[in-house]
Motif scaffolding. Structure first.
Motif, mmCIF file in Angstrom:
data_model
loop_
_atom_site.group_PDB
_atom_site.id
_atom_site.type_symbol
_atom_site.label_atom_id
_atom_site.label_comp_id
_atom_site.label_asym_id
_atom_site.label_seq_id
_atom_site.Cartn_x
_atom_site.Cartn_y
_atom_site.Cartn_z
ATOM 1 N N LEU A 64 14.643 -5.066 0.132
ATOM 2 C CA LEU A 64 14.067 -4.359 1.275
ATOM 3 C C LEU A 64 15.085 -3.414 1.906
ATOM 4 O O LEU A 64 14.727 -2.323 2.365
ATOM 5 N N GLY A 65 16.357 -3.858 1.927
ATOM 6 C CA GLY A 65 17.392 -2.978 2.459
ATOM 7 C C GLY A 65 17.552 -1.722 1.609
ATOM 8 O O GLY A 65 17.692 -0.612 2.130
ATOM 9 N N LEU A 66 17.506 -1.913 0.287
ATOM 10 C CA LEU A 66 17.579 -0.766 -0.623
ATOM 11 C C LEU A 66 16.363 0.130 -0.449
ATOM 12 O O LEU A 66 16.474 1.363 -0.436
ATOM 13 N N PHE A 67 15.210 -0.505 -0.298
ATOM 14 C CA PHE A 67 13.970 0.237 -0.082
ATOM 15 C C PHE A 67 14.076 1.096 1.177
ATOM 16 O O PHE A 67 13.728 2.281 1.179
ATOM 17 N N LEU A 68 14.579 0.506 2.246
ATOM 18 C CA LEU A 68 14.722 1.229 3.510
ATOM 19 C C LEU A 68 15.720 2.375 3.384
ATOM 20 O O LEU A 68 15.471 3.484 3.870
ATOM 21 N N GLY A 90 9.809 -0.788 -4.227
ATOM 22 C CA GLY A 90 9.047 -1.307 -3.090
ATOM 23 C C GLY A 90 8.161 -2.477 -3.463
ATOM 24 O O GLY A 90 8.106 -3.479 -2.740
ATOM 25 N N CYS A 91 7.486 -2.379 -4.599
ATOM 26 C CA CYS A 91 6.621 -3.478 -5.036
ATOM 27 C C CYS A 91 7.435 -4.736 -5.316
ATOM 28 O O CYS A 91 7.081 -5.834 -4.868
ATOM 29 N N CYS A 92 8.538 -4.585 -6.057
ATOM 30 C CA CYS A 92 9.373 -5.748 -6.396
ATOM 31 C C CYS A 92 9.963 -6.392 -5.144
ATOM 32 O O CYS A 92 9.931 -7.615 -4.974
ATOM 33 N N ALA A 93 10.517 -5.544 -4.259
ATOM 34 C CA ALA A 93 11.162 -6.073 -3.057
ATOM 35 C C ALA A 93 10.163 -6.773 -2.144
ATOM 36 O O ALA A 93 10.476 -7.805 -1.531
ATOM 37 N N THR A 94 8.948 -6.233 -2.049
ATOM 38 C CA THR A 94 7.944 -6.828 -1.167
ATOM 39 C C THR A 94 7.443 -8.150 -1.719
ATOM 40 O O THR A 94 7.295 -9.133 -0.981
ATOM 41 N N PHE A 95 7.178 -8.231 -3.007
ATOM 42 C CA PHE A 95 6.706 -9.474 -3.601
ATOM 43 C C PHE A 95 7.763 -10.572 -3.515
ATOM 44 O O PHE A 95 7.461 -11.734 -3.247
ATOM 45 N N ARG A 96 9.026 -10.199 -3.743
ATOM 46 C CA ARG A 96 10.113 -11.171 -3.737
ATOM 47 C C ARG A 96 10.670 -11.425 -2.336
ATOM 48 O O ARG A 96 11.473 -12.340 -2.152
ATOM 49 N N GLU A 97 10.265 -10.601 -1.375
ATOM 50 C CA GLU A 97 10.732 -10.723 0.009
ATOM 51 C C GLU A 97 12.264 -10.774 0.060
ATOM 52 O O GLU A 97 12.864 -11.611 0.732
ATOM 53 N N SER A 98 12.876 -9.889 -0.659
ATOM 54 C CA SER A 98 14.325 -9.867 -0.775
ATOM 55 C C SER A 98 14.960 -8.990 0.293
ATOM 56 O O SER A 98 14.550 -7.852 0.504
ATOM 57 N N LEU A 143 0.832 -1.205 0.000
ATOM 58 C CA LEU A 143 0.000 0.000 0.000
ATOM 59 C C LEU A 143 0.868 1.257 0.000
ATOM 60 O O LEU A 143 0.546 2.254 -0.670
ATOM 61 N N LEU A 144 1.975 1.215 0.723
ATOM 62 C CA LEU A 144 2.879 2.363 0.750
ATOM 63 C C LEU A 144 3.560 2.572 -0.601
ATOM 64 O O LEU A 144 3.811 3.704 -1.007
ATOM 65 N N SER A 145 3.851 1.456 -1.285
ATOM 66 C CA SER A 145 4.440 1.585 -2.617
ATOM 67 C C SER A 145 3.477 2.296 -3.556
ATOM 68 O O SER A 145 3.881 3.157 -4.355
ATOM 69 N N LEU A 146 2.206 1.933 -3.454
ATOM 70 C CA LEU A 146 1.194 2.630 -4.256
ATOM 71 C C LEU A 146 1.065 4.076 -3.804
ATOM 72 O O LEU A 146 0.873 4.983 -4.622
ATOM 73 N N ALA A 147 1.183 4.273 -2.490
ATOM 74 C CA ALA A 147 1.090 5.640 -1.961
ATOM 75 C C ALA A 147 2.263 6.495 -2.445
ATOM 76 O O ALA A 147 2.113 7.705 -2.630
ATOM 77 N N PHE A 148 3.413 5.862 -2.664
ATOM 78 C CA PHE A 148 4.563 6.605 -3.169
ATOM 79 C C PHE A 148 4.270 7.205 -4.544
ATOM 80 O O PHE A 148 4.653 8.329 -4.847
ATOM 81 N N TRP A 149 3.578 6.434 -5.386
ATOM 82 C CA TRP A 149 3.239 6.952 -6.716
ATOM 83 C C TRP A 149 2.256 8.116 -6.612
ATOM 84 O O TRP A 149 2.380 9.117 -7.299
ATOM 85 N N ALA A 150 1.263 7.934 -5.730
ATOM 86 C CA ALA A 150 0.305 9.023 -5.541
ATOM 87 C C ALA A 150 0.994 10.241 -4.921
ATOM 88 O O ALA A 150 0.732 11.389 -5.304
ATOM 89 N N ALA A 151 1.905 9.979 -3.985
ATOM 90 C CA ALA A 151 2.629 11.074 -3.344
ATOM 91 C C ALA A 151 3.531 11.789 -4.340
ATOM 92 O O ALA A 151 3.693 13.012 -4.293
ATOM 93 N N ALA A 152 4.121 11.021 -5.259
ATOM 94 C CA ALA A 152 4.980 11.630 -6.270
ATOM 95 C C ALA A 152 4.185 12.606 -7.128
ATOM 96 O O ALA A 152 4.653 13.706 -7.435
ATOM 97 N N ALA A 153 2.963 12.205 -7.479
ATOM 98 C CA ALA A 153 2.121 13.107 -8.261
ATOM 99 C C ALA A 153 1.748 14.344 -7.450
ATOM 100 O O ALA A 153 1.768 15.470 -7.953
ATOM 101 N N GLY A 154 1.422 14.132 -6.167
ATOM 102 C CA GLY A 154 1.058 15.266 -5.319
ATOM 103 C C GLY A 154 2.210 16.221 -5.090
ATOM 104 O O GLY A 154 2.044 17.445 -5.157
ATOM 105 N N LEU A 155 3.388 15.682 -4.836
ATOM 106 C CA LEU A 155 4.559 16.533 -4.617
ATOM 107 C C LEU A 155 4.941 17.293 -5.882
ATOM 108 O O LEU A 155 5.369 18.449 -5.808
#
Length: 248
Positions: free
Chosen positions: A82-86, A70-78, A14-26
């Protein structure tokens, strides 16, 4: 896979999707701030006042990319993903905090910056040069006249050269169709100065941007917590994801 992991993954998706929406808002906020400053850039001596808006737009671009990671890392549980995402979320969080602080600093600086340059710009008014167009636009849009009040025009070279005891027609009230700008008819003029109106408008824009930045910074904070929870849960439980790939 326990409930905590499922919940954390759901939150991260959900946060990954929120990032896209936030990118548009910012992007919208950054463009709005830049456009607002462009209208009054002649009155802004310090061009670094645009720095918060530039940071916002840069953050928006990075946030869109982070949504994909975020989407790729979460689906793959890598762990790597996830470290890169963080790490990227942390960088963005720091950038947003910096933009918030800069916005606060320049919000207070707007008053002295505007007042320090408006008299200079108004003094260059001759009815023909670029400064004149900016002054006329400002007075017409903000329904104001002069820096502090309409009598400021009596101290300008333009007023003394015309000798007709009048101010520019941009000082005229919109409901006065036959206004000539004469000072002996103040009822036809916008008598309040432009400095206060301009300062209030610019400070409102910066305040709006600061609130948006603060909101997104809070989102990033919870995003970092979710990444930490998912990573720790995986290490504690020792399970292996069924789907692994590039980020594994």
């Amino acid at each position: 896979m326990d409930c905590g992991v499922i919940t954390s993954k759901t939150v991260l998706l959900l946060l990954s999707l929120a990032f896209w929406a936030a990118a548009a808002g910012l992007s919208y906020v950054g463009a709005y701030v830049i456009n607002a400053y462009k209208s009054y850039d002649n009155f802004m001596q310090d061009k670094y006042a645009l720095l918060p808006a530039v940071i916002i737009i840069c953050v928006a671009v990075v946030m869109f990319i982070i949504g994909l990671i975020g989407c790729c890392a979460t689906f793959r549980e890598s762990r790597v993903g996830l470290g890169l995402f963080l790490a990227i979320i942390l960088v963005i969080f720091i950038a947003e905090v910096s933009a918030f602080v800069l916005g606060f600093v320049y919000r207070e600086k707007v008053k002295t910056d505007v007042q320090g340059t408006m008299y200079s710009v108004f003094g260059k008014y001759d009815g023909k040069n670029p400064e004149s167009a900016v002054v006329d636009y400002l007075q017409a849009q903000l329904h104001c006249c002069g820096v502090k009040n309409y009598s400021d025009w009596t101290n300008t070279q333009w007023f003394n050269s015309t000798g007709n005891n009048s101010v520019p027609l941009s000082c005229c009230r919109q409901d006065m169709k036959n206004c000539t700008g004469r000072l002996d008819q103040p009822q036809e003029l916008n008598t309040q100065g432009c400095a206060g109106e301009l300062e209030s408008g610019l400070q409102s824009v910066i305040s709006y941007a600061m609130l948006v930045i603060l909101g997104f910074a809070i989102v990033k904070f919870f995003g970092m917590l979710s990444v930490c929870v998912l990573t720790c849960k995986r290490q504690d439980s020792g399970y292996q994801p069924l789907y692994s790939g590039v980020f594994a």
